[in-house]
Design a protein around this motif. Structure first.
Motif, PDB file in Angstrom:
ATOM      1  N   VAL A  60       2.521  16.013  -2.321  1.00  0.00           N
ATOM      2  CA  VAL A  60       2.308  17.307  -1.661  1.00  0.00           C
ATOM      3  C   VAL A  60       2.729  17.243  -0.199  1.00  0.00           C
ATOM      4  O   VAL A  60       3.291  18.199   0.349  1.00  0.00           O
ATOM      5  CB  VAL A  60       0.834  17.745  -1.806  1.00  0.00           C
ATOM      6  CG1 VAL A  60       0.552  18.970  -0.946  1.00  0.00           C
ATOM      7  CG2 VAL A  60       0.531  18.061  -3.263  1.00  0.00           C
ATOM      8  N   HIS A  61       2.465  16.096   0.445  1.00  0.00           N
ATOM      9  CA  HIS A  61       2.906  15.954   1.833  1.00  0.00           C
ATOM     10  C   HIS A  61       4.435  16.035   1.916  1.00  0.00           C
ATOM     11  O   HIS A  61       4.989  16.622   2.856  1.00  0.00           O
ATOM     12  CB  HIS A  61       2.395  14.636   2.417  1.00  0.00           C
ATOM     13  CG  HIS A  61       2.471  14.570   3.910  1.00  0.00           C
ATOM     14  ND1 HIS A  61       1.718  13.698   4.663  1.00  0.00           N
ATOM     15  CD2 HIS A  61       3.209  15.271   4.815  1.00  0.00           C
ATOM     16  CE1 HIS A  61       1.980  13.859   5.949  1.00  0.00           C
ATOM     17  NE2 HIS A  61       2.901  14.808   6.058  1.00  0.00           N
ATOM     18  N   SER A  62       5.122  15.480   0.932  1.00  0.00           N
ATOM     19  CA  SER A  62       6.592  15.576   0.899  1.00  0.00           C
ATOM     20  C   SER A  62       7.049  17.019   0.748  1.00  0.00           C
ATOM     21  O   SER A  62       8.047  17.439   1.347  1.00  0.00           O
ATOM     22  CB  SER A  62       7.151  14.729  -0.252  1.00  0.00           C
ATOM     23  OG  SER A  62       6.794  13.370  -0.099  1.00  0.00           O
ATOM     24  N   LEU A  63       6.312  17.773  -0.069  1.00  0.00           N
ATOM     25  CA  LEU A  63       6.650  19.195  -0.212  1.00  0.00           C
ATOM     26  C   LEU A  63       6.518  19.918   1.123  1.00  0.00           C
ATOM     27  O   LEU A  63       7.326  20.784   1.462  1.00  0.00           O
ATOM     28  CB  LEU A  63       5.740  19.856  -1.251  1.00  0.00           C
ATOM     29  CG  LEU A  63       5.772  19.311  -2.686  1.00  0.00           C
ATOM     30  CD1 LEU A  63       4.854  20.151  -3.579  1.00  0.00           C
ATOM     31  CD2 LEU A  63       7.181  19.276  -3.233  1.00  0.00           C
ATOM     32  N   GLU A  64       5.476  19.560   1.874  1.00  0.00           N
ATOM     33  CA  GLU A  64       5.283  20.177   3.187  1.00  0.00           C
ATOM     34  C   GLU A  64       6.482  19.911   4.103  1.00  0.00           C
ATOM     35  O   GLU A  64       6.819  20.715   4.966  1.00  0.00           O
ATOM     36  CB  GLU A  64       3.995  19.641   3.819  1.00  0.00           C
ATOM     37  CG  GLU A  64       3.595  20.362   5.098  1.00  0.00           C
ATOM     38  CD  GLU A  64       2.355  19.743   5.710  1.00  0.00           C
ATOM     39  OE1 GLU A  64       1.430  20.501   6.061  1.00  0.00           O
ATOM     40  OE2 GLU A  64       2.298  18.491   5.838  1.00  0.00           O
ATOM     41  N   HIS A  65       7.151  18.776   3.885  1.00  0.00           N
ATOM     42  CA  HIS A  65       8.323  18.417   4.690  1.00  0.00           C
ATOM     43  C   HIS A  65       9.611  19.074   4.188  1.00  0.00           C
ATOM     44  O   HIS A  65      10.675  18.829   4.756  1.00  0.00           O
ATOM     45  CB  HIS A  65       8.490  16.898   4.692  1.00  0.00           C
ATOM     46  CG  HIS A  65       7.503  16.194   5.572  1.00  0.00           C
ATOM     47  ND1 HIS A  65       7.675  14.899   6.017  1.00  0.00           N
ATOM     48  CD2 HIS A  65       6.316  16.607   6.108  1.00  0.00           C
ATOM     49  CE1 HIS A  65       6.651  14.537   6.770  1.00  0.00           C
ATOM     50  NE2 HIS A  65       5.814  15.565   6.830  1.00  0.00           N
ATOM     51  N   GLY A  66       9.515  19.855   3.123  1.00  0.00           N
ATOM     52  CA  GLY A  66      10.701  20.555   2.626  1.00  0.00           C
ATOM     53  C   GLY A  66      11.352  19.936   1.411  1.00  0.00           C
ATOM     54  O   GLY A  66      12.468  20.326   1.027  1.00  0.00           O
ATOM     55  N   ALA A  67      10.673  18.979   0.768  1.00  0.00           N
ATOM     56  CA  ALA A  67      11.234  18.346  -0.427  1.00  0.00           C
ATOM     57  C   ALA A  67      11.011  19.217  -1.659  1.00  0.00           C
ATOM     58  O   ALA A  67      10.087  20.033  -1.710  1.00  0.00           O
ATOM     59  CB  ALA A  67      10.597  16.976  -0.646  1.00  0.00           C
TER      60      ALA A  67
ATOM     61  N   GLU B 108       7.245  22.621   8.223  1.00  0.00           N
ATOM     62  CA  GLU B 108       7.325  21.766   9.405  1.00  0.00           C
ATOM     63  C   GLU B 108       8.739  21.700   9.960  1.00  0.00           C
ATOM     64  O   GLU B 108       9.018  20.896  10.855  1.00  0.00           O
ATOM     65  CB  GLU B 108       6.800  20.364   9.078  1.00  0.00           C
ATOM     66  CG  GLU B 108       5.309  20.336   8.778  1.00  0.00           C
ATOM     67  CD  GLU B 108       4.742  18.934   8.723  1.00  0.00           C
ATOM     68  OE1 GLU B 108       5.521  17.966   8.825  1.00  0.00           O
ATOM     69  OE2 GLU B 108       3.517  18.797   8.587  1.00  0.00           O
ATOM     70  N   GLY B 109       9.652  22.504   9.391  1.00  0.00           N
ATOM     71  CA  GLY B 109      11.001  22.538   9.922  1.00  0.00           C
ATOM     72  C   GLY B 109      11.928  21.540   9.257  1.00  0.00           C
ATOM     73  O   GLY B 109      11.488  20.604   8.576  1.00  0.00           O
ATOM     74  N   PRO B 110      13.249  21.714   9.433  1.00  0.00           N
ATOM     75  CA  PRO B 110      14.241  20.877   8.748  1.00  0.00           C
ATOM     76  C   PRO B 110      14.274  19.434   9.225  1.00  0.00           C
ATOM     77  O   PRO B 110      14.863  18.578   8.568  1.00  0.00           O
ATOM     78  CB  PRO B 110      15.563  21.585   9.069  1.00  0.00           C
ATOM     79  CG  PRO B 110      15.298  22.337  10.333  1.00  0.00           C
ATOM     80  CD  PRO B 110      13.868  22.760  10.251  1.00  0.00           C
ATOM     81  N   THR B 111      13.658  19.118  10.362  1.00  0.00           N
ATOM     82  CA  THR B 111      13.693  17.744  10.863  1.00  0.00           C
ATOM     83  C   THR B 111      12.539  16.890  10.347  1.00  0.00           C
ATOM     84  O   THR B 111      12.448  15.704  10.674  1.00  0.00           O
ATOM     85  CB  THR B 111      13.667  17.744  12.405  1.00  0.00           C
ATOM     86  OG1 THR B 111      12.471  18.407  12.856  1.00  0.00           O
ATOM     87  CG2 THR B 111      14.880  18.476  12.963  1.00  0.00           C
ATOM     88  N   ALA B 112      11.635  17.484   9.553  1.00  0.00           N
ATOM     89  CA  ALA B 112      10.526  16.700   8.994  1.00  0.00           C
ATOM     90  C   ALA B 112      11.078  15.572   8.127  1.00  0.00           C
ATOM     91  O   ALA B 112      12.022  15.770   7.351  1.00  0.00           O
ATOM     92  CB  ALA B 112       9.608  17.603   8.183  1.00  0.00           C
TER      93      ALA B 112
END
Length: 261
Positions: A159-166, A238-242
């Motif tokens: 889920v944390h990876s999803l938050e980063h845009g995965a 969290e934006g594309p740089t996460a």
């Protein structure tokens, strides 16, 4: 008219013109070599023949080139039309394009509190949606640099990876090997993607992005590519740089701290 024959009978008589025109009804002499006097009347005495106009032979219309031309025109129009449609679709906001994917579930609209993000918790977490699409999560993310995991991974890291845009692609463990291989080909080596088996799915394949889920029956479904294209990175809060690297690479459903890999 007078005729004189000087020089004896061997000489041809000299014809002296009287200045009179030939009598009516007598045709004038024809052109040399014609074989016929000019103005030779047609049989029956109906006067000189009129020139015969050439007969034009009408040929049938050739439909082959016409049909080819029409087909090329239709194809060109279709290509131009599709290009215009694709350009229009591409210009729409990504969330509009996401909502247009058939079968997608938008949890951002269904449960706004679930997708707020930023809520880090230790230990196991119970999620209202499985596989989870958002919510509280471990402070360590699962590595999502195109990683293909051959065993289940912890929800709390995923889920944390999803938050980063995965985009997290999951599949039932009994999915045929050739189907798994097709999914792995889409994921392997592509940043912001990860793949893992998942127990208890009600469909063979389930795709997750932050706040979105799509379930399909096989790896050949074109909506998989559309989901990835539309939601990878875009769904990040969290934006594309996460980051997607420097995360947990171990499998197992129990969450852990990054230093305990």
């Amino acid at each position: 008219m007078s005729i004189s024959t000087p020089g004896g009978p061997e000489r041809r008589p000299t014809v002296v013109s009287t200045g009179k025109k030939p009598a009516a009804g007598k045709p004038a002499a024809g052109k040399a070599g014609s074989g016929k006097p000019a103005g030779t009347p047609r049989a029956g005495g109906k006067g000189p023949r009129k020139p015969i106009a050439p007969v034009k032979v009408s040929q049938g219309r050739s439909w082959g080139p016409i049909a080819l031309f029409v087909a090329v025109g239709v194809l060109a129009a279709a290509i131009i039309g599709y290009g215009a449609w694709a350009t229009f679709q591409g210009s729409k906001p990504w969330d509009d394009r996401a909502n247009a994917i058939d079968g997608i579930v938008n949890f951002r609209e269904k449960d706004p509190d679930l997708v707020k993000g930023g809520n880090h918790q230790q230990g196991s977490i119970t999620y209202p949606v499985l596989p989870p699409v958002a919510g509280p999560h471990n402070d360590a993310w699962q590595n999502c640099m195109g990683d293909v995991y051959d065993a289940p991974i912890a929800n709390e890291h995923a889920v944390h990876s999803l938050e980063h845009g995965a985009v997290w692609i999951t599949y039932r463990p009994d999915l045929p090997a050739d189907q798994v291989a097709k999914l792995a080909e889409k994921v392997r080596g592509n940043e912001k993607l990860m793949l893992s088996p998942y127990e208890g799915l009600d469909k063979p394949i389930s795709l997750q992005a932050w706040g979105y889920q799509l379930k399909v029956d096989n790896a050949d479904d074109g909506r998989i590519d559309e989901f990835i294209k539309t939601l990878k990175v875009n769904a990040s809060i969290e934006g594309p740089t996460a980051l997607c690297n420097q995360g947990v690479t171990a499998t197992g459903t129990t969450p852990r701290q990054l230093q305990q890999q």
